[in-house]
Enzyme design. Structure first.
Site, short mmCIF file in Angstrom:
data_model
loop_
_atom_site.label_atom_id
_atom_site.label_comp_id
_atom_site.label_asym_id
_atom_site.label_seq_id
_atom_site.Cartn_x
_atom_site.Cartn_y
_atom_site.Cartn_z
CE1 TYR A 181 -5.82 -40.53 -27.91
CE2 TYR A 181 -7.91 -40.70 -26.72
CZ TYR A 181 -7.14 -40.14 -27.73
OH TYR A 181 -7.69 -39.19 -28.55
CG PHE B 145 -1.54 -12.58 -19.88
CD1 PHE B 145 -0.43 -11.82 -19.55
CD2 PHE B 145 -1.38 -13.61 -20.79
CE1 PHE B 145 0.82 -12.10 -20.11
CE2 PHE B 145 -0.13 -13.90 -21.35
CZ PHE B 145 0.97 -13.14 -21.00
CG ASP B 146 -0.21 -11.17 -23.99
OD1 ASP B 146 -0.35 -12.02 -23.10
OD2 ASP B 146 0.80 -11.12 -24.72
CG ASP C 39 -5.33 -15.93 -15.78
OD1 ASP C 39 -4.58 -16.80 -15.30
OD2 ASP C 39 -5.04 -15.27 -16.79
CB ALA D 82 -1.04 -17.78 -14.40
CE LYS E 7 2.57 -17.81 -17.09
NZ LYS E 7 1.94 -18.27 -18.33
CG HIS F 142 3.85 -9.18 -27.76
ND1 HIS F 142 2.51 -9.32 -27.97
CD2 HIS F 142 4.20 -10.16 -26.90
CE1 HIS F 142 2.07 -10.34 -27.26
NE2 HIS F 142 3.08 -10.87 -26.61
O1 PLI Z 1 1.48 -19.02 -21.67
P1 PLI Z 1 0.23 -19.78 -21.38
O2 PLI Z 1 -0.59 -20.01 -22.58
O3 PLI Z 1 0.49 -21.04 -20.62
O4 PLI Z 1 -0.64 -18.91 -20.34
C1 PLI Z 1 -1.27 -17.72 -20.71
C2 PLI Z 1 -1.37 -16.80 -19.54
C3 PLI Z 1 -2.59 -16.61 -18.96
N1 PLI Z 1 -2.71 -15.79 -17.89
C4 PLI Z 1 -1.66 -15.13 -17.34
C5 PLI Z 1 -1.88 -14.27 -16.16
C6 PLI Z 1 -0.41 -15.28 -17.89
O5 PLI Z 1 0.60 -14.64 -17.33
C7 PLI Z 1 -0.23 -16.14 -19.03
C8 PLI Z 1 1.01 -16.28 -19.65
N2 PLI Z 1 2.02 -15.54 -19.31
C9 PLI Z 1 3.22 -15.46 -19.86
C10 PLI Z 1 3.63 -16.28 -21.03
C11 PLI Z 1 4.16 -14.54 -19.30
O6 PLI Z 1 5.29 -14.44 -19.77
O7 PLI Z 1 3.76 -13.83 -18.34
#
Ligand code: PLI
Length: 458
Positions: free
Chosen positions: A72, A124-125, A215, A217, A258, A450
């Site tokens: 933990y 991002f959304d 960000d 990713a 990612k 969406h």
């Molecule tokens: O899906 P999450 O919560 O692990 O991450 C959110 C997220 C944040 N920033 C960016 C640039 C993304 O592309 C993103 C998530 N993207 C998804 C789920 C996609 O299909 O592109």
């Protein structure tokens, strides 16, 4: 002869795919209210809905799972990940979270107050959602070149410094808690941001005393583009580029699903110990204790290894070349795509694909549905449905870009799969003029509609 390009890995385990008929798919998608998120994955032949959490881990990552420490507090796997983050990204402090949006939730809980303004490049959304949920406003400062789908420009994800400075000058600076730059710019087509641009944004933020976050990713894919397209960095290694890039910023949010090369996970990394302390409070509340924050020990161990694998040049070359390969095939068939092709996905331009269908009938969604029916291929709409309604006016927002994204999972599909996808899209393109109308919405959620929207054919 020059040796051709080949994947820098071999396949150790396979997952069988189920085939369905066109008639079956017509029924499945109708029963799903024409929402591709409602489809069971086994009814999809090639799943390009997302590259998020859908990649294949390496044998070494799988072996890391066995070594994970599930304590933990003070887990060995946490310290393993902390080392990797310090080594590759250069940040002293980090907090694990269960995914990227959770990192946003924790960090934004510290930084955003109602009425705040958060400039960036096509947030991002989930990022925009977390800003608007707190009564903040996301201001898109992407360069104009980023909105022209036919313009071949190397860094279409760049921030327009004039637009950014205007936001700084026209608003009380204390209303701007930070700027967030997304690399690569997913919403804008997986387009990279140059290191020069990051440097300039960083200098501007410093001048006005505003924090800068990334960000990250798809930070590794972004670094590959920097190496390939930015003269000053062509002789640097990917890891040198990554280290330099993050040295200009205060911190980052990360969806590890990612370029972390794992199926679930995320983190926030930062330099400021005070920010770390403040964010730790929210991390404990929303995610878990600071040394696991919503992640299994084994997943932190696999992520630590994933950060090294995603920043290897050979891997990145394979990755980006496969995406390019699909883009090239689609172009050969005359299918209009956003150019240049992004790092993780090919985006089909629905406005040019279906010029006779207005944005109010969701042409990118229509294209997604038709592609599924044609070949069992699942993409995702990055267009009007995703753009949600304006929270103030309640009116639909019609984005400049109306796209169907075909996101390619990492190390999962072969180029034969890409050939199949390209032919399926070409077949829909052939009969585009027989498809006369789009959809109307019969149910939508107030935010991030969406995921759960229900549609009816017009
Ligand atoms: O899906 P999450 O919560 O692990 O991450 C959110 C997220 C944040 N920033 C960016 C640039 C993304 O592309 C993103 C998530 N993207 C998804 C789920 C996609 O299909 O592109």
């Amino acid at each position: 002869m020059k040796l051709p390009f080949a994947e820098p890995f071999k396949i150790k385990m396979v997952e069988n795919l189920k085939r369905t008929t066109k008639e079956e798919r017509e029924k499945y998608i109708k029963d799903s209210y024409y929402n591709l998120f409602n489809l069971k994955s086994e009814l999809v032949f090639i799943d390009l809905l997302t590259d998020s959490g859908t990649g294949a881990m390496s044998d070494i990552q799988w072996s890391e799972l066995m070594k994970g420490d599930e304590s933990y507090a003070g887990s060995r796997s946490y310290y393993q990940l902390k080392e990797a983050i310090k080594d590759i990204l250069g940040f002293e402090y980090f907090l694990p979270t269960h995914q990227g949006r959770a990192a946003e939730n924790v960090l934004f809980s510290v930084l955003i107050k109602k009425g705040d303004i958060i400039p960036g490049n096509s947030h991002f959304d989930t990022t925009k959602g977390h800003i608007e949920f707190r009564g903040g406003k996301a201001v898109d400062c992407t360069i104009d070149e980023g909105f022209d789908p036919t313009l071949n420009y190397p860094f279409k994800g760049n921030v327009d410094l004039n637009k950014l400075e205007r936001v700084f000058k026209e608003n009380p600076i204390e209303k701007i808690p930070f700027v967030i730059v997304t690399i690569t710019n997913n919403t804008g087509g997986g387009q990279p941001v140059s290191l020069e641009n990051i440097k300039q944004v960083s200098a501007l933020c410093k001048k006005y005393g505003v924090r800068l976050f990334i960000d990250g990713a798809r930070f590794a894919e972004n670094a590959y583009f920097i190496k390939e397209r930015e003269e000053a960095y062509k002789n640097k290694t990917i890891r040198e580029i990554v280290k330099e890039l993050f040295s200009y910023v205060d911190g980052m949010t990360m969806s590890s699903k990612k370029d972390g090369m794992v199926n679930m996970g995320g983190f926030i990394a930062m330099r400021d110990p005070e920010l770390f302390r403040e964010a730790s409070v929210f991390n404990i509340m929303f995610e878990g204790f600071v040394t696991y924050g919503g992640m299994n020990g084994r997943d932190m161990a696999a992520l630590a290894r994933g950060l090294y694998e995603s920043t290897e040049y050979d891997y990145l070359e394979y990755r980006v070349k496969q995406v390019e390969y699909l883009g090239k095939k689609l172009k050969e068939y005359g299918v209009p795509i956003l150019e240049p092709v992004g790092g993780h996905a090919v985006f089909i331009d629905a406005k040019r694909f279906f010029p006779h269908i207005p944005q109010s009938e969701y042409p990118a969604q229509l294209l997604g549905v038709e592609l599924y029916i044609e070949g069992g291929v699942r993409g995702v709409e990055i267009g009007t449905i995703l753009a949600d309604r304006d929270p103030e006016t309640g009116k639909e927002r019609f984005p400049k870009l109306e796209l169907l994204r075909l996101a390619i999972p990492r190390r999962v599909y072969t180029n034969n799969h890409m050939d199949y996808v390209a032919v399926a899209a070409a077949n829909v393109f052939e009969k585009r003029n027989d498809i006369k109308r789009g959809f109307k919405i019969i149910y939508e959620a107030p935010i991030m509609r969406h995921f759960t929207v229900k549609l009816k054919r017009l």
